[in-house]
Design an enzyme around this catalytic site. Structure first.
Site, PDB file in Angstrom:
ATOM      1  N   SER A   1      11.396  -2.190  -2.331  1.00 41.23           N
ATOM      2  CA  SER A   1      10.608  -1.693  -1.198  1.00 41.23           C
ATOM      3  C   SER A   1      10.500  -2.674  -0.041  1.00 41.23           C
ATOM      4  O   SER A   1      10.026  -2.291   1.039  1.00 41.23           O
ATOM      5  CB  SER A   1       9.204  -1.293  -1.664  1.00 41.23           C
ATOM      6  OG  SER A   1       9.251  -0.089  -2.398  1.00 41.23           O
TER       7      SER A   1
ATOM      8  N   LYS B   1      12.032  -1.526   3.134  1.00 38.60           N
ATOM      9  CA  LYS B   1      11.331  -0.617   4.042  1.00 38.60           C
ATOM     10  C   LYS B   1      10.950  -1.301   5.350  1.00 38.60           C
ATOM     11  O   LYS B   1      10.793  -0.638   6.386  1.00 38.60           O
ATOM     12  CB  LYS B   1      10.091  -0.051   3.346  1.00 38.60           C
ATOM     13  CG  LYS B   1      10.413   0.771   2.098  1.00 38.60           C
ATOM     14  CD  LYS B   1       9.156   1.135   1.315  1.00 38.60           C
ATOM     15  CE  LYS B   1       9.491   1.885   0.033  1.00 38.60           C
ATOM     16  NZ  LYS B   1       8.293   2.189  -0.786  1.00 38.60           N
TER      17      LYS B   1
ATOM     18  N   TYR C   1      18.547   5.990   0.825  1.00 37.92           N
ATOM     19  CA  TYR C   1      17.309   5.332   0.384  1.00 37.92           C
ATOM     20  C   TYR C   1      17.513   4.533  -0.903  1.00 37.92           C
ATOM     21  O   TYR C   1      17.091   3.380  -1.011  1.00 37.92           O
ATOM     22  CB  TYR C   1      16.217   6.386   0.187  1.00 37.92           C
ATOM     23  CG  TYR C   1      14.916   5.830  -0.326  1.00 37.92           C
ATOM     24  CD1 TYR C   1      14.100   5.062   0.482  1.00 37.92           C
ATOM     25  CD2 TYR C   1      14.511   6.068  -1.641  1.00 37.92           C
ATOM     26  CE1 TYR C   1      12.904   4.539   0.013  1.00 37.92           C
ATOM     27  CE2 TYR C   1      13.315   5.566  -2.124  1.00 37.92           C
ATOM     28  CZ  TYR C   1      12.524   4.800  -1.299  1.00 37.92           C
ATOM     29  OH  TYR C   1      11.349   4.279  -1.776  1.00 37.92           O
TER      30      TYR C   1
ATOM     31  N   TYR D   1       0.444  -1.562  -1.218  1.00 38.86           N
ATOM     32  CA  TYR D   1      -0.057  -0.286  -1.739  1.00 38.86           C
ATOM     33  C   TYR D   1      -1.557  -0.367  -1.998  1.00 38.86           C
ATOM     34  O   TYR D   1      -2.305  -0.840  -1.150  1.00 38.86           O
ATOM     35  CB  TYR D   1       0.725   0.125  -2.986  1.00 38.86           C
ATOM     36  CG  TYR D   1       2.215   0.097  -2.790  1.00 38.86           C
ATOM     37  CD1 TYR D   1       2.812   0.888  -1.803  1.00 38.86           C
ATOM     38  CD2 TYR D   1       3.040  -0.726  -3.547  1.00 38.86           C
ATOM     39  CE1 TYR D   1       4.183   0.857  -1.600  1.00 38.86           C
ATOM     40  CE2 TYR D   1       4.413  -0.755  -3.348  1.00 38.86           C
ATOM     41  CZ  TYR D   1       4.971   0.040  -2.376  1.00 38.86           C
ATOM     42  OH  TYR D   1       6.330   0.007  -2.175  1.00 38.86           O
TER      43      TYR D   1
ATOM     44  N   VAL E   1       9.178  -3.648  -6.190  1.00 38.82           N
ATOM     45  CA  VAL E   1       9.028  -3.639  -7.642  1.00 38.82           C
ATOM     46  C   VAL E   1      10.110  -4.453  -8.348  1.00 38.82           C
ATOM     47  O   VAL E   1      10.083  -4.589  -9.573  1.00 38.82           O
ATOM     48  CB  VAL E   1       8.996  -2.196  -8.209  1.00 38.82           C
ATOM     49  CG1 VAL E   1       7.789  -1.452  -7.689  1.00 38.82           C
ATOM     50  CG2 VAL E   1      10.289  -1.451  -7.907  1.00 38.82           C
TER      51      VAL E   1
END
Length: 324
Positions: A65, A68, A192, A240, A258
């Site tokens: 992630s 991103k 993605y 998060y 992760v």
């Protein structure tokens, strides 16, 4: 400063070696399930151009992630404030891959760092290109940011995510149902999954974040106003449901993955990458957060405190202390 940073990092590396609770690796992605939780690395790239690394900083890992950040930078550069018509900029209230939250928000994801928001971001930068061209654009961006052409997608990780990423497939279909995905699910998710499978070393990742620290040599990569926006989102949404806790403990913009990596930014001072594959209950690197807390406190880098620096900070000097 470099000498103080090195001393702090060496003390932190020793402290992390003593930790017995190292979290759990991302077992739900088969290729990540084999990661060794004993790995720990940290690398700091300073405004002066000096780079300091400890641990297994030359071992490549899946950034997941953290990618991103880079797709968001590309999207903001292309669409400007128009980007926010399809994606929000508020912290999420549920899990990073929650279908329920996406439905409650009527197909407009909470922010670009939850999975639905990142999928939408990828869908936007895919416009006008093939999936292979889009992946190439993302790779070119991170290579330029890191000044390193030796950054690649790990095909085994990409295949593993494609085969097991059922909730991401579900999120893509919900986005499509609300009219917020312009390409077929398999096209957008193909990009993605590959962007998440980009592999970097800690040293490469630290250099990749230099443009977010506002260092002069990297200013042309992304406009300053977009750097400000990205750092703001990293501070409020980068971990998060653990973002508030991270801001409280560490106090600098950051984004986790992760795969166990975290990219953290001290504006105009340092770009920091840390990697330890074991995760906490929110999906963030357990030792990575502890290490960044120690570094932030020892160097006085939290954005919410005055600039103080003390290498005799008990958080660092006492190896036997159990990290919070």
């Amino acid at each position: 400063m470099a000498l103080r940073v090195r001393a702090a990092m060496e003390a932190i590396s020793l402290a992390m070696a003593d930790q017995t609770d190292r979290g759990e690796v991302a077992f739900y992605i088969p290729e990540l399930a084999t990661s060794d939780p004993q790995n720990f690395a940290m690398s700091v790239s300073l405004a002066s151009g000096e780079q300091i690394s400890v641990g297994t900083s030359d071992t490549a890992f899946s950034i997941q992630s953290i990618s991103k950040i880079f797709t968001l930078a590309i999207a903001l550069g292309r669409f400007g404030d128009g980007f926010w018509r399809r994606v929000g900029r508020e912290p999420s209230t549920m899990a990073f891959n929650s279908i329920q939250e996406l439905e409650i928000r009527k197909g407009r994801p909470a922010n670009p760092f939850v999975n639905a928001g990142a999928i939408t971001t990828t869908d936007m930068i895919l416009a006008g290109s093939t999936p292979a061209e889009c992946i190439g654009e993302i790779l070119q961006f991170v290579r330029l940011a890191a000044s390193d052409d030796e950054i690649f997608v790990n095909p085994a990780v990409a295949a593993s995510e494609t085969a097991t990423g059922h909730k991401n497939w579900a999120l893509a279909h919900v986005l499509t149902a609300f009219g917020n995905l312009e390409h077929p699910c398999e096209m957008t998710l193909g990009v993605y999954f590959h962007q998440c499978a980009i592999a970097m070393t800690c040293a490469q990742l630290a250099r990749c974040g230099r443009f977010l620290a506002g260092f002069d040599a990297e200013q042309d990569l992304v406009a300053a106003k977009h750097v400000r926006s990205i750092n703001a989102l990293m501070m409020t949404c980068g971990h998060y449901n653990g973002s508030g806790e991270f801001a409280y403990r560490v106090g600098i913009p950051s984004k986790s993955g992760v795969g166990g990596g975290i990219l953290a930014i001290v504006p105009h001072v340092a770009s920091i990458a840390v990697w330890s594959p074991g995760l906490d209950r929110d999906g963030n690197s357990l030792l990575g957060i502890q290490a960044l807390e120690l570094l932030s406190e020892s160097m006085g880098w939290s954005l919410f405190q005055g600039a103080t620096s003390s290498l005799d900070n008990p958080l660092v000097s006492n190896r036997s202390r159990t990290c919070r």
